[in-house]
Design a protein around this motif. Sequence first.
Motif, PDB file in Angstrom:
ATOM      1  N   ARG A   1      -4.303  85.643 -23.054  1.00  0.00           N
ATOM      2  CA  ARG A   1      -4.985  86.750 -23.702  1.00  0.00           C
ATOM      3  C   ARG A   1      -5.196  86.426 -25.195  1.00  0.00           C
ATOM      4  O   ARG A   1      -4.247  86.054 -25.891  1.00  0.00           O
ATOM      5  N   GLY A   2      -6.434  86.556 -25.619  1.00  0.00           N
ATOM      6  CA  GLY A   2      -6.770  86.287 -27.016  1.00  0.00           C
ATOM      7  C   GLY A   2      -7.189  84.850 -27.263  1.00  0.00           C
ATOM      8  O   GLY A   2      -7.720  84.529 -28.322  1.00  0.00           O
ATOM      9  N   ALA A   3      -6.943  83.969 -26.276  1.00  0.00           N
ATOM     10  CA  ALA A   3      -7.271  82.553 -26.460  1.00  0.00           C
ATOM     11  C   ALA A   3      -8.536  82.157 -25.701  1.00  0.00           C
ATOM     12  O   ALA A   3      -8.957  80.997 -25.741  1.00  0.00           O
ATOM     13  N   GLY A   4      -9.147  83.104 -25.022  1.00  0.00           N
ATOM     14  CA  GLY A   4     -10.286  82.795 -24.161  1.00  0.00           C
ATOM     15  C   GLY A   4     -11.510  82.292 -24.904  1.00  0.00           C
ATOM     16  O   GLY A   4     -12.216  81.394 -24.441  1.00  0.00           O
ATOM     17  N   ALA A   5     -11.774  82.875 -26.068  1.00  0.00           N
ATOM     18  CA  ALA A   5     -12.962  82.459 -26.817  1.00  0.00           C
ATOM     19  C   ALA A   5     -12.805  81.017 -27.278  1.00  0.00           C
ATOM     20  O   ALA A   5     -13.716  80.193 -27.153  1.00  0.00           O
ATOM     21  N   ALA A   6     -11.618  80.681 -27.793  1.00  0.00           N
ATOM     22  CA  ALA A   6     -11.376  79.307 -28.244  1.00  0.00           C
ATOM     23  C   ALA A   6     -11.359  78.333 -27.065  1.00  0.00           C
ATOM     24  O   ALA A   6     -11.767  77.171 -27.196  1.00  0.00           O
ATOM     25  N   PHE A   7     -10.909  78.823 -25.913  1.00  0.00           N
ATOM     26  CA  PHE A   7     -10.880  77.991 -24.699  1.00  0.00           C
ATOM     27  C   PHE A   7     -12.294  77.509 -24.345  1.00  0.00           C
ATOM     28  O   PHE A   7     -12.480  76.403 -23.840  1.00  0.00           O
ATOM     29  N   CYS A   8     -13.282  78.363 -24.628  1.00  0.00           N
ATOM     30  CA  CYS A   8     -14.662  78.079 -24.213  1.00  0.00           C
ATOM     31  C   CYS A   8     -15.378  77.139 -25.189  1.00  0.00           C
ATOM     32  O   CYS A   8     -16.496  77.418 -25.626  1.00  0.00           O
ATOM     33  N   SER A   9     -14.755  76.037 -25.523  1.00  0.00           N
ATOM     34  CA  SER A   9     -15.438  75.073 -26.391  1.00  0.00           C
ATOM     35  C   SER A   9     -16.473  74.321 -25.571  1.00  0.00           C
ATOM     36  O   SER A   9     -16.301  74.113 -24.364  1.00  0.00           O
ATOM     37  N   LEU A  10     -17.530  73.919 -26.242  1.00  0.00           N
ATOM     38  CA  LEU A  10     -18.625  73.220 -25.556  1.00  0.00           C
ATOM     39  C   LEU A  10     -18.112  71.984 -24.820  1.00  0.00           C
ATOM     40  O   LEU A  10     -18.540  71.682 -23.705  1.00  0.00           O
ATOM     41  N   ASP A  11     -17.172  71.291 -25.435  1.00  0.00           N
ATOM     42  CA  ASP A  11     -16.706  70.052 -24.794  1.00  0.00           C
ATOM     43  C   ASP A  11     -15.790  70.310 -23.597  1.00  0.00           C
ATOM     44  O   ASP A  11     -15.541  69.395 -22.814  1.00  0.00           O
ATOM     45  N   ARG A  12     -15.310  71.555 -23.442  1.00  0.00           N
ATOM     46  CA  ARG A  12     -14.521  71.855 -22.251  1.00  0.00           C
ATOM     47  C   ARG A  12     -15.388  72.464 -21.141  1.00  0.00           C
ATOM     48  O   ARG A  12     -15.302  72.041 -19.981  1.00  0.00           O
ATOM     49  N   ILE A  13     -16.209  73.463 -21.481  1.00  0.00           N
ATOM     50  CA  ILE A  13     -16.922  74.201 -20.423  1.00  0.00           C
ATOM     51  C   ILE A  13     -18.350  73.702 -20.199  1.00  0.00           C
ATOM     52  O   ILE A  13     -18.987  74.078 -19.228  1.00  0.00           O
ATOM     53  N   GLY A  14     -18.852  72.856 -21.107  1.00  0.00           N
ATOM     54  CA  GLY A  14     -20.215  72.350 -20.977  1.00  0.00           C
ATOM     55  C   GLY A  14     -20.295  71.137 -20.060  1.00  0.00           C
ATOM     56  O   GLY A  14     -19.299  70.721 -19.467  1.00  0.00           O
ATOM     57  N   PRO A  15     -21.496  70.560 -19.919  1.00  0.00           N
ATOM     58  CA  PRO A  15     -21.673  69.387 -19.065  1.00  0.00           C
ATOM     59  C   PRO A  15     -20.718  68.261 -19.475  1.00  0.00           C
ATOM     60  O   PRO A  15     -20.593  67.947 -20.654  1.00  0.00           O
ATOM     61  N   GLY A  16     -20.045  67.673 -18.484  1.00  0.00           N
ATOM     62  CA  GLY A  16     -19.098  66.602 -18.767  1.00  0.00           C
ATOM     63  C   GLY A  16     -17.729  67.100 -19.185  1.00  0.00           C
ATOM     64  O   GLY A  16     -16.817  66.296 -19.395  1.00  0.00           O
ATOM     65  N   GLY A  17     -17.565  68.390 -19.326  1.00  0.00           N
ATOM     66  CA  GLY A  17     -16.302  68.946 -19.794  1.00  0.00           C
ATOM     67  C   GLY A  17     -15.235  68.966 -18.714  1.00  0.00           C
ATOM     68  O   GLY A  17     -15.513  68.759 -17.536  1.00  0.00           O
ATOM     69  N   SER A  18     -14.001  69.248 -19.157  1.00  0.00           N
ATOM     70  CA  SER A  18     -12.874  69.208 -18.216  1.00  0.00           C
ATOM     71  C   SER A  18     -12.794  70.463 -17.354  1.00  0.00           C
ATOM     72  O   SER A  18     -12.178  70.457 -16.298  1.00  0.00           O
ATOM     73  N   PHE A  19     -13.390  71.559 -17.800  1.00  0.00           N
ATOM     74  CA  PHE A  19     -13.397  72.784 -16.985  1.00  0.00           C
ATOM     75  C   PHE A  19     -14.774  73.441 -17.080  1.00  0.00           C
ATOM     76  O   PHE A  19     -14.987  74.373 -17.842  1.00  0.00           O
ATOM     77  N   PRO A  20     -15.723  72.937 -16.292  1.00  0.00           N
ATOM     78  CA  PRO A  20     -17.094  73.449 -16.381  1.00  0.00           C
ATOM     79  C   PRO A  20     -17.188  74.919 -15.972  1.00  0.00           C
ATOM     80  O   PRO A  20     -16.551  75.333 -15.002  1.00  0.00           O
ATOM     81  N   ILE A  21     -17.952  75.682 -16.747  1.00  0.00           N
ATOM     82  CA  ILE A  21     -18.183  77.099 -16.423  1.00  0.00           C
ATOM     83  C   ILE A  21     -19.689  77.375 -16.447  1.00  0.00           C
ATOM     84  O   ILE A  21     -20.397  76.935 -17.357  1.00  0.00           O
ATOM     85  N   ASN A  22     -20.126  78.116 -15.465  1.00  0.00           N
ATOM     86  CA  ASN A  22     -21.530  78.553 -15.371  1.00  0.00           C
ATOM     87  C   ASN A  22     -22.486  77.360 -15.476  1.00  0.00           C
ATOM     88  O   ASN A  22     -23.260  77.207 -16.420  1.00  0.00           O
ATOM     89  N   THR A  23     -22.414  76.553 -14.435  1.00  0.00           N
ATOM     90  CA  THR A  23     -23.007  75.224 -14.445  1.00  0.00           C
ATOM     91  C   THR A  23     -24.505  75.203 -14.163  1.00  0.00           C
ATOM     92  O   THR A  23     -25.081  74.122 -13.984  1.00  0.00           O
ATOM     93  N   ASN A  24     -25.123  76.389 -14.094  1.00  0.00           N
ATOM     94  CA  ASN A  24     -26.591  76.428 -14.037  1.00  0.00           C
ATOM     95  C   ASN A  24     -27.168  77.074 -15.304  1.00  0.00           C
ATOM     96  O   ASN A  24     -28.379  77.214 -15.430  1.00  0.00           O
ATOM     97  N   GLY A  25     -26.285  77.482 -16.214  1.00  0.00           N
ATOM     98  CA  GLY A  25     -26.724  78.218 -17.399  1.00  0.00           C
ATOM     99  C   GLY A  25     -26.391  79.698 -17.312  1.00  0.00           C
ATOM    100  O   GLY A  25     -26.532  80.431 -18.285  1.00  0.00           O
TER     101      GLY A  25
END
Lengths: 379, 136
Positions: free
Chosen positions: A300-324
């Motif tokens: 809780r409270g760390a979710g925004a920082a968790f969503c770094s481009l290099d983690r959730i974006g293409p090639g990242g370790s935890f991809p999120i919303n992989t169609n945009g």
Amino acid sequence: MASVAIVGVGESEWGRSVDRPLDELILDACRLAIADAGLQGHDIDGFVPCTPHPAADELAASLGAKRSFTVKPGLEAGAGTVGAALLAEMMIEKGLAKNVLVYFGYKGSKPGGPYSYHAEDPVKAAFEMPFGWYGQPVYFAMWAQRYCHDYNVDPATFADIALSARAWAQLTPGAQKAKPLTRDGYFEAPMVATPMRTLDCCLISDGGAAYVISSVEQARDLAKAPVLVGGVGVGSTEMTMGSIFSQNRPDPLRFGALESSAMAYAKAGISAKDVDFAQIYDCFSISMVLQLEEMGFAERGAGAAFCSLDRIGPGGSFPINTNGGHLCYSYLPGMNHVVEAVRQVRGERGDAQVSRKSVCAIGGLGGNDHATLVLTEDR
Amino acid sequence: MSVPNFPPPRDIDLTNPFWEATDQGELRLPACSVCGAFQWYPVPGFACHPEATRHWREVAHTGTVFTFSKVERAFLPFGSEPPYTLILVALDDVDNARLVTVLVGDDQDSVAIGSRVELSPTVFETHTLPTFRLSA
């Protein structure tokens, strides 16, 4: 053990405004989903309508399907379309149907847009609209403000969510917002309601989408590799839809995802750390952050920082919303996420294919309700 | 900064007493007629006392800002000219009720979560909006 699988997915043409009747778009999506499964219209015998029109009887007549059983979710938006998998699973396990069609369509371009849904609620019409507290971006901006205050988060952190969605969209044919976006470009986008900018808000779309669920046994004989329904969970808050966005509750930043994800993970026999990638209902950047915290991917409270481009974006370790996602691909609440998850687990996504694709968690928000769907490879 | 002018519906028993009260310069929220517990927003029945009727109790004209947003585009079909500042106010003497309202006053850019605010109504031809201002 999973008893059912998603065997087909379909999307009609979509866009900011599509000048065709919604029923036609939904019918297109259903036909595509049925064909994707390698089934015929007459194979469909169960219906889960996530939209008032077309009714299942009319749709069945158009498809040449027989109707054994029809049931509508009592949940809205993403909770309805994602949670619909639970209804389909129940129908099949109870022997009420063999091949269940879940369908949805939406015309965001209609007069009044997505906002008008809330104008129909008497308490919102009386106690919120006269103050200009209207439009979903306004509700979520207020929560973003509170979240940033409580957890000492710089609103600039949200930029990465928009940048990631855009990067995925650039790898996805048909995505509505696919022009390159720079970090400066995010901050140049107009403010909608502080602290949220236009690029923190979902698209407006017209279109239809559908998926077909069958027993795992049958799924193994169909056209494509089955995508197993590992578990579906639902969670509801104590609030009404009218009061959820403004009124007091024990934990104001919870939307039912803690309960829905716990139920889905338990059924799937997994925990959050076993999930390879996620599709999370991103009506707004902040709503995605709140859900992924409840779903156990960040504290809780760390979710925004968790969503770094290099983690959730293409090639990242935890991809999120992989169609945009709903920010850049299309806004057919929850449906776009289910369709994308299925394509990823099948390995159909080309340049946007994630490398670890065994387990996907989908979070679907519907105001005061939430659904989590865990999809897995058939191994 | 502006204040939206979007008249509320006046023909709904469930909600209209709120606006009848604001026309009188009062702030009233619905409560259980038996135990007095507030029920905000109102729903048709009272779980605490099924036999209860809806009693509109006067509440404090002061409170604390729970959250806020400066709205910079129009969403209402008419009547709003952004920007305007929305606040969600935790009223001083009411548990479990927050008032959605608009902040008025020249100093509104200094609003923060936790700011103290007080009633400062905005009178329109059709209705009185219970807007708030920052307390001195």
